[in-house]
Write a protein that holds these residues in place. Structure first.
Motif, PDB file in Angstrom:
ATOM      1  N   THR A 157       8.669   6.255   1.579  1.00  0.00           N
ATOM      2  CA  THR A 157       9.183   4.590   1.963  1.00  0.00           C
ATOM      3  C   THR A 157       8.751   3.543   1.028  1.00  0.00           C
ATOM      4  O   THR A 157       8.708   1.960   1.393  1.00  0.00           O
ATOM      5  N   GLY A 158       8.101   4.210   0.178  1.00  0.00           N
ATOM      6  CA  GLY A 158       7.807   3.173  -1.079  1.00  0.00           C
ATOM      7  C   GLY A 158       8.912   3.075  -1.979  1.00  0.00           C
ATOM      8  O   GLY A 158       9.751   3.471  -1.666  1.00  0.00           O
ATOM      9  N   SER A 159       8.516   2.280  -2.899  1.00  0.00           N
ATOM     10  CA  SER A 159       9.193   2.002  -4.504  1.00  0.00           C
ATOM     11  C   SER A 159      10.102   2.919  -4.659  1.00  0.00           C
ATOM     12  O   SER A 159      11.103   2.969  -4.704  1.00  0.00           O
ATOM     13  N   ILE A 160       9.437   4.086  -5.127  1.00  0.00           N
ATOM     14  CA  ILE A 160       9.474   5.407  -5.846  1.00  0.00           C
ATOM     15  C   ILE A 160      10.133   6.310  -4.947  1.00  0.00           C
ATOM     16  O   ILE A 160      11.208   6.478  -5.770  1.00  0.00           O
ATOM     17  N   ALA A 179       4.514  10.158  -5.414  1.00  0.00           N
ATOM     18  CA  ALA A 179       5.003   8.640  -5.507  1.00  0.00           C
ATOM     19  C   ALA A 179       4.281   7.578  -4.619  1.00  0.00           C
ATOM     20  O   ALA A 179       4.699   7.247  -3.494  1.00  0.00           O
ATOM     21  N   GLY A 187       5.389   9.854  -0.202  1.00  0.00           N
ATOM     22  CA  GLY A 187       5.398   8.544  -0.485  1.00  0.00           C
ATOM     23  C   GLY A 187       7.043   8.296  -0.630  1.00  0.00           C
ATOM     24  O   GLY A 187       7.657   7.091  -1.328  1.00  0.00           O
ATOM     25  N   ALA A 221       4.785   9.989 -10.031  1.00  0.00           N
ATOM     26  CA  ALA A 221       4.591   8.676 -10.762  1.00  0.00           C
ATOM     27  C   ALA A 221       3.049   8.441 -10.401  1.00  0.00           C
ATOM     28  O   ALA A 221       3.113   7.387 -10.919  1.00  0.00           O
ATOM     29  N   GLY A 278       2.881   7.126   4.388  1.00  0.00           N
ATOM     30  CA  GLY A 278       1.991   5.985   4.651  1.00  0.00           C
ATOM     31  C   GLY A 278       1.990   5.890   6.374  1.00  0.00           C
ATOM     32  O   GLY A 278       1.497   6.637   7.585  1.00  0.00           O
ATOM     33  N   ARG A 279       2.360   4.462   7.007  1.00  0.00           N
ATOM     34  CA  ARG A 279       2.789   3.885   7.896  1.00  0.00           C
ATOM     35  C   ARG A 279       3.829   3.499   7.941  1.00  0.00           C
ATOM     36  O   ARG A 279       3.852   3.504   9.498  1.00  0.00           O
ATOM     37  N   ASN A 280       5.207   3.519   7.764  1.00  0.00           N
ATOM     38  CA  ASN A 280       6.073   2.659   7.877  1.00  0.00           C
ATOM     39  C   ASN A 280       6.810   3.723   9.110  1.00  0.00           C
ATOM     40  O   ASN A 280       7.671   4.601   8.130  1.00  0.00           O
ATOM     41  N   LYS A 300       0.381   8.290 -11.402  1.00  0.00           N
ATOM     42  CA  LYS A 300      -0.623   8.062 -11.990  1.00  0.00           C
ATOM     43  C   LYS A 300      -2.587   8.023 -12.123  1.00  0.00           C
ATOM     44  O   LYS A 300      -2.956   9.074 -12.633  1.00  0.00           O
ATOM     45  N   GLU A 301      -2.267   7.406 -10.949  1.00  0.00           N
ATOM     46  CA  GLU A 301      -3.674   7.451 -10.353  1.00  0.00           C
ATOM     47  C   GLU A 301      -4.544   8.594 -10.106  1.00  0.00           C
ATOM     48  O   GLU A 301      -5.541   8.747 -10.770  1.00  0.00           O
ATOM     49  N   MET A 334       9.003  -3.789  -7.961  1.00  0.00           N
ATOM     50  CA  MET A 334       7.439  -2.240  -8.094  1.00  0.00           C
ATOM     51  C   MET A 334       6.891  -3.120  -6.670  1.00  0.00           C
ATOM     52  O   MET A 334       6.928  -3.421  -5.907  1.00  0.00           O
ATOM     53  N   GLY A 335       5.975  -1.830  -6.264  1.00  0.00           N
ATOM     54  CA  GLY A 335       5.208  -2.416  -5.261  1.00  0.00           C
ATOM     55  C   GLY A 335       4.377  -2.542  -5.427  1.00  0.00           C
ATOM     56  O   GLY A 335       4.231  -3.283  -6.874  1.00  0.00           O
ATOM     57  N   MET A 357      13.874   2.467 -12.412  1.00  0.00           N
ATOM     58  CA  MET A 357      13.154   3.840 -12.413  1.00  0.00           C
ATOM     59  C   MET A 357      13.753   4.788 -12.880  1.00  0.00           C
ATOM     60  O   MET A 357      13.768   6.107 -12.087  1.00  0.00           O
ATOM     61  N   ASP A 391       6.930   7.794 -15.125  1.00  0.00           N
ATOM     62  CA  ASP A 391       6.280   6.316 -15.798  1.00  0.00           C
ATOM     63  C   ASP A 391       7.383   6.478 -16.283  1.00  0.00           C
ATOM     64  O   ASP A 391       7.803   7.212 -17.267  1.00  0.00           O
TER      65      ASP A 391
HETATM   66  N1  LIG Z   1       7.253   1.426  -7.855  1.00  0.00           N
HETATM   67  C1  LIG Z   1       7.456   1.495  -9.568  1.00  0.00           C
HETATM   68  O1  LIG Z   1       9.036   1.436 -10.452  1.00  0.00           O
HETATM   69  C2  LIG Z   1       6.650   2.275 -10.532  1.00  0.00           C
HETATM   70  C3  LIG Z   1       6.963   3.033 -12.043  1.00  0.00           C
HETATM   71  C4  LIG Z   1       6.063   3.749 -12.775  1.00  0.00           C
HETATM   72  C5  LIG Z   1       4.857   4.202 -11.660  1.00  0.00           C
HETATM   73  N2  LIG Z   1       4.239   4.290 -10.583  1.00  0.00           N
HETATM   74  C6  LIG Z   1       3.983   4.436  -9.438  1.00  0.00           C
HETATM   75  O2  LIG Z   1       4.311   5.162  -8.626  1.00  0.00           O
HETATM   76  C7  LIG Z   1       2.851   5.040  -7.187  1.00  0.00           C
HETATM   77  C8  LIG Z   1       4.260   4.310  -6.043  1.00  0.00           C
HETATM   78  O3  LIG Z   1       4.307   3.403  -6.762  1.00  0.00           O
HETATM   79  P1  LIG Z   1       5.229   1.781  -5.518  1.00  0.00           P
HETATM   80  O4  LIG Z   1       5.737   0.737  -6.261  1.00  0.00           O
HETATM   81  O5  LIG Z   1       6.188   3.335  -5.547  1.00  0.00           O
HETATM   82  O6  LIG Z   1       4.330   1.794  -4.131  1.00  0.00           O
HETATM   83  P2  LIG Z   1       4.866   1.638  -2.779  1.00  0.00           P
HETATM   84  O7  LIG Z   1       6.338   0.584  -3.199  1.00  0.00           O
HETATM   85  O8  LIG Z   1       3.218   0.824  -2.710  1.00  0.00           O
HETATM   86  O9  LIG Z   1       4.856   2.665  -2.138  1.00  0.00           O
HETATM   87  C9  LIG Z   1       3.415   3.583  -1.997  1.00  0.00           C
HETATM   88  C10 LIG Z   1       4.024   4.867  -0.969  1.00  0.00           C
HETATM   89  O10 LIG Z   1       3.164   5.654  -0.463  1.00  0.00           O
HETATM   90  C11 LIG Z   1       2.657   5.528   0.203  1.00  0.00           C
HETATM   91  N3  LIG Z   1       1.071   5.187   1.329  1.00  0.00           N
HETATM   92  C12 LIG Z   1       0.621   4.328   0.649  1.00  0.00           C
HETATM   93  N4  LIG Z   1      -1.088   4.492   1.010  1.00  0.00           N
HETATM   94  C13 LIG Z   1      -1.050   5.815   1.135  1.00  0.00           C
HETATM   95  C14 LIG Z   1      -1.821   6.488   1.698  1.00  0.00           C
HETATM   96  N5  LIG Z   1      -3.454   6.188   1.886  1.00  0.00           N
HETATM   97  N6  LIG Z   1      -1.747   7.442   2.287  1.00  0.00           N
HETATM   98  C15 LIG Z   1      -0.625   9.190   1.907  1.00  0.00           C
HETATM   99  N7  LIG Z   1       0.422   7.824   1.479  1.00  0.00           N
HETATM  100  C16 LIG Z   1       0.455   6.956   1.520  1.00  0.00           C
HETATM  101  C17 LIG Z   1       3.344   4.427   0.871  1.00  0.00           C
HETATM  102  O11 LIG Z   1       3.579   4.527   2.440  1.00  0.00           O
HETATM  103  P3  LIG Z   1       3.586   3.791   4.121  1.00  0.00           P
HETATM  104  O12 LIG Z   1       4.572   2.573   2.973  1.00  0.00           O
HETATM  105  O13 LIG Z   1       4.563   4.296   4.651  1.00  0.00           O
HETATM  106  O14 LIG Z   1       2.555   2.777   4.808  1.00  0.00           O
HETATM  107  C18 LIG Z   1       4.215   4.651   0.080  1.00  0.00           C
HETATM  108  O15 LIG Z   1       5.214   5.443   1.003  1.00  0.00           O
HETATM  109  C19 LIG Z   1       1.990   4.470  -7.831  1.00  0.00           C
HETATM  110  O16 LIG Z   1       0.896   5.512  -8.316  1.00  0.00           O
HETATM  111  C20 LIG Z   1       2.289   3.286  -9.312  1.00  0.00           C
HETATM  112  O17 LIG Z   1       1.683   3.228 -10.050  1.00  0.00           O
HETATM  113  C21 LIG Z   1       5.434   3.366 -10.130  1.00  0.00           C
END
Ligand SMILES: NC(=O)c1ccc[n+]([C@@H]2O[C@H](COP(=O)([O-])OP(=O)(O)OC[C@H]3O[C@@H](n4cnc5c(N)ncnc54)[C@H](OP(=O)(O)O)[C@@H]3O)[C@@H](O)[C@H]2O)c1
Length: 371
Positions: A10-13, A87, A8, A110, A36-38, A112-113, A190-191, A252, A137
């Motif tokens: 490409t996401g926020s974490i 992530a 993950g 990250a 995922g797709r990016n 948690k699910e 965050m995402g 984070m 987290d």
């Molecule tokens: N963001 C925070 O500050 C924060 C804090 C604590 C915990 N968390 C936890 O960390 C995790 C990620 O959060 P985030 O905010 O970073 O989310 P996010 O920005 O939406 O990023 C999600 C990442 O997962 C990838 N992804 C999405 N669907 C996928 C799939 N089906 N298979 C494989 N990869 C997939 C995405 O790829 P693409 O973008 O390339 O499609 C992206 O790289 C979550 O469980 C969240 O609860 C986040």
């Protein structure tokens, strides 16, 4: 030099993890990246880090990279990987968490699910595989930082919650909140999914369940308090009544770095230094459970145990996706989750098949609620 896989990326974490790793090139090297797709951002990351392995799960026919959900497993179990930063958002992260732990890796979690939907299986994978599970987290990182060196005398956890964007809103206004309003988090960037989870407070229920599994405490010894400034990241109460807290400006990058280095620490000029005067007044208030019903539904699912948390997680994912697609009102997120949980008779969640069956059933049932 420890090898790191970022799932993950490409996401926020994921992006914050690479920002941390860019300052710690003497200690870590990036071995694997998945997105995922990016495709375009993953391409840029590959150019910067030259990982041994890169995969794009959902790249479609045009992609020349390995694809499909298996790439998460491949990255997570790569022989040159010591630490897997999971992530990925949602249930899609579970298999990689299990595979990495069974392969004896450190999982900096990250996602948690995966712990909420299959907590017993994940903790069993830690025991049998010899790997380590270290939370990213901020709340659970705070707990770990407070507990490190103080094992055995933990009595109670007090997890803090920002309260989200609707902390002070009257109930009727919360019920009608828009997507734009839900995505405007007061203290964290965050995402989208976790930002909505923070607005409903489902995120805090997920975190209570996560803490239950990580720290082996019964639910009546895990409390939640709203702390709007997000400076105190959580507190730990010991058997003698003494309380330790971990503090810092919201970022984070610090919990990510700590998940890589625990129980050691590394200097990091990129993390903002704390200034108590600049932080201002720190306040604490009770969570408004009657307004944010998703929180109570999630904690009740945790207490029910077995497949109930799996079902809570799945129903929440479906409801939040529908809300983000503007097919469901904010109020109906909690209605949908409660209806699915009411229709569920929890089963033991000790096999992956049982977890998958409950996850699939809950998604189908949640879609029925939406139609
Ligand atoms: N963001 C925070 O500050 C924060 C804090 C604590 C915990 N968390 C936890 O960390 C995790 C990620 O959060 P985030 O905010 O970073 O989310 P996010 O920005 O939406 O990023 C999600 C990442 O997962 C990838 N992804 C999405 N669907 C996928 C799939 N089906 N298979 C494989 N990869 C997939 C995405 O790829 P693409 O973008 O390339 O499609 C992206 O790289 C979550 O469980 C969240 O609860 C986040």
């Amino acid at each position: 030099m420890r090898g790191v896989a970022v799932l993950g990326s490409t996401g926020s974490i994921g992006r914050s993890t690479l920002a941390v790793l860019a300052r710690q090139r003497d200690h870590f090297r990036v071995v694997a990246l998945t997105a995922g797709r990016n495709a375009s951002l993953l391409d840029a990351q590959r150019a910067e880090w030259s990982p041994v392995f890169a995969g794009l799960v959902d790249g479609g026919a045009a992609s020349t990279l390995p694809g499909g959900p298996e790439v998460l497993i491949e990255a997570a179990t790569h022989p040159s990987v010591d630490i897997v930063v999971n992530a990925v958002v949602g249930a899609a992260g579970l298999d990689a968490t299990l595979a990495a732990l069974r392969a004896g890796k450190r999982v900096a979690l990250a996602n948690k699910e995966s712990l909420v939907m299959a907590g017993e299986l994940v903790m069993e994978a830690v025991r049998l595989g010899g790997g380590e599970l270290v939370p990213i987290d901020s709340e659970h990182s705070a707990v770990l930082q407070c507990l490190t060196g103080h094992g055995g005398s933990l009595d109670r956890l007090i997890l803090t919650a920002s309260g989200g964007p609707f902390r002070e809103w009257p109930a009727e206004r919360v019920a009608a909140a828009t997507v734009e309003e839900a995505l405007r988090h007061p203290t964290w960037s965050m995402g989208a999914k976790i930002t909505v989870d923070s607005a409903t407070l489902a995120n805090k229920a997920l975190e209570v369940i996560e803490a239950h599994f990580l720290y082996g405490l019964p639910y009546d010894r895990i409390d939640v308090v709203v702390h709007p400034q997000s400076i105190v990241h959580s507190m730990v109460e010991f058997v003698d009544g003494s309380v330790l807290a971990q503090l810092g400006f919201p970022t984070m990058e610090l919990p990510i770095l700590y998940a890589l280095t625990h129980p050691q620490r590394l200097p990091d000029a990129g993390v903002p230094r704390f200034d108590p005067v600049g932080a201002g007044s720190l306040t604490f208030e009770p969570l408004r459970a009657a307004v944010f019903r998703t929180f109570g539904a999630g904690v009740a699912a945790g207490r029910a145990g077995g497949t109930a948390p799996t079902v809570f997680n799945a129903a929440n994912e479906v409801a939040v996706a529908a809300f983000l697609e503007r097919k469901l009102s904010f109020a109906r997120i909690s209605d949908t989750i409660e209806a699915v949980l009411d229709a569920h008779a929890p089963q033991p969640a000790v096999t992956l098949d049982a977890v998958r069956d409950a996850d699939h059933w809950a998604r189908a049932r949640a879609h029925e609620e939406l139609s």
